[in-house]
Scaffold this motif. Sequence first.
Motif, PDB file in Angstrom:
ATOM      1  N   PHE A  23       0.858  -1.175   0.000  1.00  0.00           N
ATOM      2  CA  PHE A  23       0.000   0.000   0.000  1.00  0.00           C
ATOM      3  C   PHE A  23       0.900   1.232   0.000  1.00  0.00           C
ATOM      4  N   ASP A  24       0.297   2.388  -0.225  1.00  0.00           N
ATOM      5  CA  ASP A  24       1.092   3.607  -0.388  1.00  0.00           C
ATOM      6  C   ASP A  24       0.462   4.726   0.427  1.00  0.00           C
ATOM      7  N   ILE A  25       1.297   5.498   1.118  1.00  0.00           N
ATOM      8  CA  ILE A  25       0.795   6.649   1.878  1.00  0.00           C
ATOM      9  C   ILE A  25       1.517   7.926   1.458  1.00  0.00           C
ATOM     10  N   ASP A  26       1.948   7.945   0.202  1.00  0.00           N
ATOM     11  CA  ASP A  26       2.617   9.131  -0.342  1.00  0.00           C
ATOM     12  C   ASP A  26       3.908   9.479   0.387  1.00  0.00           C
ATOM     13  N   ARG A  27       4.581   8.466   0.939  1.00  0.00           N
ATOM     14  CA  ARG A  27       5.883   8.728   1.549  1.00  0.00           C
ATOM     15  C   ARG A  27       7.016   8.467   0.557  1.00  0.00           C
ATOM     16  N   LYS A  28       6.660   8.089  -0.679  1.00  0.00           N
ATOM     17  CA  LYS A  28       7.598   7.944  -1.797  1.00  0.00           C
ATOM     18  C   LYS A  28       8.597   6.801  -1.634  1.00  0.00           C
ATOM     19  N   ALA A  29       8.325   5.870  -0.745  1.00  0.00           N
ATOM     20  CA  ALA A  29       9.149   4.663  -0.647  1.00  0.00           C
ATOM     21  C   ALA A  29       8.193   3.501  -0.414  1.00  0.00           C
ATOM     22  N   SER A  30       7.965   2.706  -1.446  1.00  0.00           N
ATOM     23  CA  SER A  30       7.005   1.622  -1.334  1.00  0.00           C
ATOM     24  C   SER A  30       7.397   0.483  -2.261  1.00  0.00           C
ATOM     25  N   VAL A  31       6.843  -0.692  -1.963  1.00  0.00           N
ATOM     26  CA  VAL A  31       7.097  -1.872  -2.777  1.00  0.00           C
ATOM     27  C   VAL A  31       5.808  -2.682  -2.847  1.00  0.00           C
ATOM     28  N   GLY A  32       5.561  -3.288  -3.996  1.00  0.00           N
ATOM     29  CA  GLY A  32       4.358  -4.095  -4.142  1.00  0.00           C
ATOM     30  C   GLY A  32       4.334  -4.755  -5.501  1.00  0.00           C
ATOM     31  N   ILE A  33       3.171  -5.319  -5.854  1.00  0.00           N
ATOM     32  CA  ILE A  33       2.970  -5.867  -7.190  1.00  0.00           C
ATOM     33  C   ILE A  33       1.753  -5.182  -7.798  1.00  0.00           C
ATOM     34  N   GLU A  34       1.529  -5.387  -9.080  1.00  0.00           N
ATOM     35  CA  GLU A  34       0.362  -4.823  -9.750  1.00  0.00           C
ATOM     36  C   GLU A  34      -0.834  -5.744  -9.502  1.00  0.00           C
ATOM     37  N   ASN A  35      -1.476  -5.559  -8.335  1.00  0.00           N
ATOM     38  CA  ASN A  35      -2.532  -6.452  -7.904  1.00  0.00           C
ATOM     39  C   ASN A  35      -3.722  -6.473  -8.859  1.00  0.00           C
ATOM     40  N   GLU A  36      -4.138  -5.311  -9.337  1.00  0.00           N
ATOM     41  CA  GLU A  36      -5.299  -5.266 -10.222  1.00  0.00           C
ATOM     42  C   GLU A  36      -5.017  -6.015 -11.527  1.00  0.00           C
ATOM     43  N   LYS A  37      -3.861  -5.789 -12.102  1.00  0.00           N
ATOM     44  CA  LYS A  37      -3.489  -6.449 -13.351  1.00  0.00           C
ATOM     45  C   LYS A  37      -3.378  -7.961 -13.153  1.00  0.00           C
ATOM     46  N   ALA A  38      -2.764  -8.384 -12.039  1.00  0.00           N
ATOM     47  CA  ALA A  38      -2.615  -9.810 -11.768  1.00  0.00           C
ATOM     48  C   ALA A  38      -3.969 -10.486 -11.564  1.00  0.00           C
ATOM     49  N   ALA A  39      -4.863  -9.813 -10.840  1.00  0.00           N
ATOM     50  CA  ALA A  39      -6.200 -10.369 -10.608  1.00  0.00           C
ATOM     51  C   ALA A  39      -6.978 -10.474 -11.911  1.00  0.00           C
ATOM     52  N   TYR A  40      -6.830  -9.495 -12.771  1.00  0.00           N
ATOM     53  CA  TYR A  40      -7.474  -9.524 -14.090  1.00  0.00           C
ATOM     54  C   TYR A  40      -6.989 -10.731 -14.887  1.00  0.00           C
ATOM     55  N   GLU A  41      -5.699 -10.965 -14.887  1.00  0.00           N
ATOM     56  CA  GLU A  41      -5.129 -12.075 -15.655  1.00  0.00           C
ATOM     57  C   GLU A  41      -5.577 -13.429 -15.113  1.00  0.00           C
ATOM     58  N   ILE A  42      -5.597 -13.584 -13.795  1.00  0.00           N
ATOM     59  CA  ILE A  42      -5.967 -14.869 -13.216  1.00  0.00           C
ATOM     60  C   ILE A  42      -7.453 -15.128 -13.391  1.00  0.00           C
ATOM     61  N   ALA A  43      -8.269 -14.071 -13.334  1.00  0.00           N
ATOM     62  CA  ALA A  43      -9.714 -14.241 -13.533  1.00  0.00           C
ATOM     63  C   ALA A  43     -10.012 -14.709 -14.947  1.00  0.00           C
ATOM     64  N   LYS A  44      -9.279 -14.193 -15.920  1.00  0.00           N
ATOM     65  CA  LYS A  44      -9.505 -14.587 -17.310  1.00  0.00           C
ATOM     66  C   LYS A  44      -9.126 -16.049 -17.556  1.00  0.00           C
ATOM     67  N   LEU A  45      -8.232 -16.582 -16.727  1.00  0.00           N
ATOM     68  CA  LEU A  45      -7.900 -18.006 -16.835  1.00  0.00           C
ATOM     69  C   LEU A  45      -9.005 -18.878 -16.237  1.00  0.00           C
ATOM     70  N   GLY A  46      -9.672 -18.356 -15.202  1.00  0.00           N
ATOM     71  CA  GLY A  46     -10.722 -19.133 -14.547  1.00  0.00           C
ATOM     72  C   GLY A  46     -12.038 -19.107 -15.294  1.00  0.00           C
ATOM     73  N   ILE A  47     -12.359 -17.978 -15.913  1.00  0.00           N
ATOM     74  CA  ILE A  47     -13.634 -17.814 -16.614  1.00  0.00           C
ATOM     75  C   ILE A  47     -13.467 -18.255 -18.063  1.00  0.00           C
ATOM     76  N   HIS A  48     -14.302 -19.209 -18.494  1.00  0.00           N
ATOM     77  CA  HIS A  48     -14.161 -19.758 -19.839  1.00  0.00           C
ATOM     78  C   HIS A  48     -15.251 -19.319 -20.808  1.00  0.00           C
ATOM     79  N   SER A  49     -16.427 -18.974 -20.287  1.00  0.00           N
ATOM     80  CA  SER A  49     -17.520 -18.639 -21.205  1.00  0.00           C
ATOM     81  C   SER A  49     -18.498 -17.680 -20.556  1.00  0.00           C
ATOM     82  N   LYS A  50     -19.346 -17.098 -21.388  1.00  0.00           N
ATOM     83  CA  LYS A  50     -20.361 -16.152 -20.926  1.00  0.00           C
ATOM     84  C   LYS A  50     -21.337 -16.801 -19.952  1.00  0.00           C
TER      85      LYS A  50
END
Length: 343
Positions: free
Chosen positions: A150-177
């Motif tokens: 998480f970030d509190i505008d202290r300009k020193a942080s580390v993390g991953i792109e959670n939204e992008k990763a969740a999007y990618e994993i969801a597309k693997l789980g969902i196969h059809s409409k």
Amino acid sequence: MKNKKVWTLKSIANEIGVSNATVSNAFNRPDQLSKKRREEILASCQKLGYSGPNKAAQSLRSGKFNIVALVLPDSVEYMITDPVASDFVKGVSSVLEKNKVSLLLFSGISDNINSVADFVDGFICYGSPRNSELIEQLRTTAKKVVTADFDIDRKASVGIENEKAAYEIAKLGIHSKGDDIAILGLRLLDSSLTCRVYDLPNSDSQSSISHQRLNGYNKAIKELNVNLRADRVWNIPENKHHFALIAAREALTSIPRPNVLLCMSDLIALAAIKEINAMGLQIPEDIRVVGFDGIDEALRSTPSITTVHQNNVKKGVKAAELFIERATDSVMIPYHIEHGGSC
């Protein structure tokens, strides 16, 4: 009984007939004295019961304590049993130990970092603390702060792109409409209950990894034109098996039963798989499951879990390096998808 004399640097120097600086050098700067001279002074001090200058007083004068407080988002007891958090702590401690810096674990359910601020060099904060007051204190403290996930505008942080990763994993789980989705979320609500989520509170998506992941799921669901029923999102208050099992049982006994479970952690996915197996259902034929984190147990499960693998040890290492180097960078750690048999 005769009281033991309490020596100070000045009084011990007077007693053995040398300067204050000579005694100080004997303990702290041995290169300033010959080996013989230093050994003589240390032997005299030992004989008189003087163990050296007061380290606490030295630290207070210099403002350097060689101690970093690691602020955890929950109780210390809970966090050290969580495999993701414990890997992060391992990474942090490996760097601090090499730099001869001690680690103080600080509970995120405490109410005041100021109780330790005067005795540490700063803070590494892992995840957004449950106590919102701590976030403001971390934002305004004069001490060095590095945040992770998480970030509190202290300009020193580390993390991953959670939204992008969740999007990618969801597309693997969902196969059809026609897929029926259930989301087993983690801390989507400020609640101690495992419950369905109908309305989410207003939140800063940059400060909550759970909401970032939910945003990623929803983006994939919308893109694939799949309907997410209003009662198919669950809040799980802690990343623990028994809380996750409650949500999994509710989801799997819903009518119609979902055939895709998007789980915000591998521990949640493991609880879901246990319940699916107990019901005699097949994975992935009847139900597909995806996780998040890439813990070892998820990779060893039967079937192995398709999940987002984030290197939490490396994340801890980078957070500690940012602290030691007094850096102001915002660093994203790479992640990758582990393709298992669960979808």
